[in-house]
Motif scaffolding. Structure first.
Motif, mmCIF file in Angstrom:
data_model
loop_
_atom_site.group_PDB
_atom_site.id
_atom_site.type_symbol
_atom_site.label_atom_id
_atom_site.label_comp_id
_atom_site.label_asym_id
_atom_site.label_seq_id
_atom_site.Cartn_x
_atom_site.Cartn_y
_atom_site.Cartn_z
ATOM 1 N N ALA A 13 17.328 51.882 7.314
ATOM 2 C CA ALA A 13 16.404 51.638 6.242
ATOM 3 C C ALA A 13 16.959 52.587 5.108
ATOM 4 O O ALA A 13 17.283 53.653 5.237
ATOM 5 C CB ALA A 13 15.068 51.947 6.721
ATOM 6 N N SER A 14 16.598 52.217 3.863
ATOM 7 C CA SER A 14 17.037 52.820 2.664
ATOM 8 C C SER A 14 15.850 53.538 2.238
ATOM 9 O O SER A 14 16.106 54.509 1.403
ATOM 10 C CB SER A 14 17.732 51.951 1.475
ATOM 11 N N GLY A 15 14.637 53.281 2.559
ATOM 12 C CA GLY A 15 13.760 54.048 2.164
ATOM 13 C C GLY A 15 12.329 53.987 3.166
ATOM 14 O O GLY A 15 12.399 52.996 3.987
ATOM 15 N N PHE A 16 11.390 54.966 2.860
ATOM 16 C CA PHE A 16 10.136 54.972 3.842
ATOM 17 C C PHE A 16 9.064 55.264 2.875
ATOM 18 O O PHE A 16 9.014 56.351 2.208
ATOM 19 C CB PHE A 16 10.220 55.982 4.836
ATOM 20 N N LEU A 17 7.881 54.352 2.755
ATOM 21 C CA LEU A 17 6.828 54.747 1.960
ATOM 22 C C LEU A 17 5.504 54.619 3.050
ATOM 23 O O LEU A 17 5.582 53.410 3.686
ATOM 24 C CB LEU A 17 6.789 54.013 0.827
ATOM 25 N N ALA B 35 17.039 48.969 -4.594
ATOM 26 C CA ALA B 35 17.901 47.980 -4.807
ATOM 27 C C ALA B 35 18.962 48.461 -5.770
ATOM 28 O O ALA B 35 20.170 47.772 -5.642
ATOM 29 C CB ALA B 35 17.074 46.925 -5.660
ATOM 30 N N ALA B 36 18.964 49.602 -6.234
ATOM 31 C CA ALA B 36 19.870 50.116 -7.065
ATOM 32 C C ALA B 36 21.063 51.100 -5.904
ATOM 33 O O ALA B 36 22.043 51.635 -6.523
ATOM 34 C CB ALA B 36 19.357 50.811 -8.055
ATOM 35 N N GLY B 37 20.758 50.855 -4.695
ATOM 36 C CA GLY B 37 21.491 51.735 -3.762
ATOM 37 C C GLY B 37 21.201 53.071 -3.454
ATOM 38 O O GLY B 37 21.869 53.720 -2.734
ATOM 39 N N GLU B 38 20.055 53.551 -4.036
ATOM 40 C CA GLU B 38 19.645 54.737 -3.709
ATOM 41 C C GLU B 38 18.565 54.806 -2.288
ATOM 42 O O GLU B 38 18.267 53.858 -2.173
ATOM 43 C CB GLU B 38 18.718 55.497 -5.030
ATOM 44 N N ALA B 39 18.565 55.918 -1.857
ATOM 45 C CA ALA B 39 17.532 56.369 -0.665
ATOM 46 C C ALA B 39 16.361 56.803 -1.173
ATOM 47 O O ALA B 39 16.161 57.605 -2.235
ATOM 48 C CB ALA B 39 18.206 57.134 0.485
ATOM 49 N N LEU B 40 15.191 56.579 -0.626
ATOM 50 C CA LEU B 40 14.055 56.976 -1.032
ATOM 51 C C LEU B 40 13.086 57.309 0.090
ATOM 52 O O LEU B 40 13.083 56.445 1.065
ATOM 53 C CB LEU B 40 13.201 55.935 -1.947
ATOM 54 N N LEU B 41 12.509 58.479 0.130
ATOM 55 C CA LEU B 41 11.673 58.924 1.236
ATOM 56 C C LEU B 41 10.290 59.257 0.672
ATOM 57 O O LEU B 41 10.141 59.572 -0.722
ATOM 58 C CB LEU B 41 12.067 60.178 1.874
ATOM 59 N N ALA B 42 8.921 59.006 1.414
ATOM 60 C CA ALA B 42 7.938 59.479 0.802
ATOM 61 C C ALA B 42 7.687 60.782 0.675
ATOM 62 O O ALA B 42 8.384 61.693 0.979
ATOM 63 C CB ALA B 42 6.831 58.943 1.892
ATOM 64 N N PRO B 43 6.911 61.068 -0.471
ATOM 65 C CA PRO B 43 6.875 62.678 -1.062
ATOM 66 C C PRO B 43 6.430 63.600 0.315
ATOM 67 O O PRO B 43 6.890 64.648 0.227
ATOM 68 C CB PRO B 43 5.952 62.595 -2.058
ATOM 69 N N SER B 44 5.765 62.876 1.311
ATOM 70 C CA SER B 44 5.376 64.026 2.308
ATOM 71 C C SER B 44 6.266 63.873 3.503
ATOM 72 O O SER B 44 6.044 64.775 4.396
ATOM 73 C CB SER B 44 4.022 63.230 2.816
ATOM 74 N N ASP C 27 24.443 54.624 2.130
ATOM 75 C CA ASP C 27 23.559 55.078 1.508
ATOM 76 C C ASP C 27 23.249 56.562 1.730
ATOM 77 O O ASP C 27 23.636 57.029 2.583
ATOM 78 C CB ASP C 27 22.475 54.253 0.975
ATOM 79 N N ARG C 28 22.382 57.247 0.834
ATOM 80 C CA ARG C 28 22.261 58.499 1.023
ATOM 81 C C ARG C 28 21.225 58.721 2.274
ATOM 82 O O ARG C 28 21.427 59.914 2.831
ATOM 83 C CB ARG C 28 21.213 58.803 -0.181
ATOM 84 N N ALA C 29 20.539 57.842 2.795
ATOM 85 C CA ALA C 29 19.664 57.854 3.856
ATOM 86 C C ALA C 29 20.704 58.015 4.950
ATOM 87 O O ALA C 29 20.406 58.988 5.958
ATOM 88 C CB ALA C 29 18.736 56.642 3.997
#
Length: 216
Positions: free
Chosen positions: A98-102, A119-128, A198-200
């Motif tokens: 997964a590339s992100g978690f929210l 979608a732009a290829g970055e990874a994203l994690l919830a602030p917590s 990706d970053r993740a």
């Protein structure tokens, strides 16, 4: 236009997400899925750019579905959503690719921004979610000798260490006193050299390879 697939077993949740997404001029929902089986089939059929994947679904759970979706040719990015802030699920979602978690309690603009980010290829994690979850679970595995990663330049190794610490590109740029575009170049190069998507994946790799030590 960024095509999105919604995978959640609750119709009310899907309706809410669709309403938020379809009002954005650059986003659109192309399909919905009520379980992991359907999510895989719809991803194969519609080839969305991003899949919003719930973790707790019948038949096939979101973690398993994530791994199978990402095994498809030219796979989409997967953004995992859940009502539960469970460290083990976050880590397993990242390991699945997964590339992100929210969490589902995010604001509407946070959700749409997250879709654009992955979608732009970055990874994203919830602030917590911080590196504590990576450290907690990697620390349970047998310790490996520290990886030297000779294929990376010294600056690329610096960037990977900071990336593993959860820093954004802007924060890495400030820490290393370099430009934001230079950081992006270093990140792209280290991903290519290490064969990571990706970053993740890079965060998980940094810890599991022993390059970054839990608590270090």
């Amino acid at each position: 236009m960024i095509d999105v697939l919604l995978a959640d077993d609750q119709a009310l949740v899907r309706d809410g997400f669709r309403a938020l997404i379809d009002r954005e001029p650059d986003l659109r929902v192309v399909a919905e899925a009520v379980d992991g089986v359907e999510a895989i089939a719809q991803a194969r059929r519609h080839r969305p750019a991003v899949v919003l994947m719930d973790i707790r679904m019948p038949n096939i759970d979101g973690l398993t579905a994530t791994a199978r979706v990402l095994a498809l040719p030219d796979p989409p990015r997967v953004l995992v959503l859940t009502t539960f802030d469970r460290d083990d699920w976050v880590y397993e979602a990242l390991r699945a690719g997964a590339s992100g978690f929210l969490l589902k309690d995010v604001r509407g603009h946070q959700l749409t921004d997250a879709i654009r980010t992955v979608a732009a290829g970055e990874a994203l994690l919830a602030p917590s979610v911080t590196r504590r979850l990576i450290e907690q679970f990697v620390s349970r595995a047998p310790q490996r000798p520290p990886a030297a990663l000779p294929e990376l330049t010294e600056r690329e190794r610096d960037v990977l260490r900071l990336l593993a610490g959860g820093l954004s590109n802007a924060e890495i740029a400030r820490s290393l006193v370099i430009g934001h575009s230079t950081v992006k170049t270093h990140v792209n190069r280290l991903l290519t050299k290490l064969g990571l998507r990706d970053r993740a994946q890079a965060v998980v790799y940094a810890y599991e390879s022993g390059f970054v030590r839990p608590g270090g």
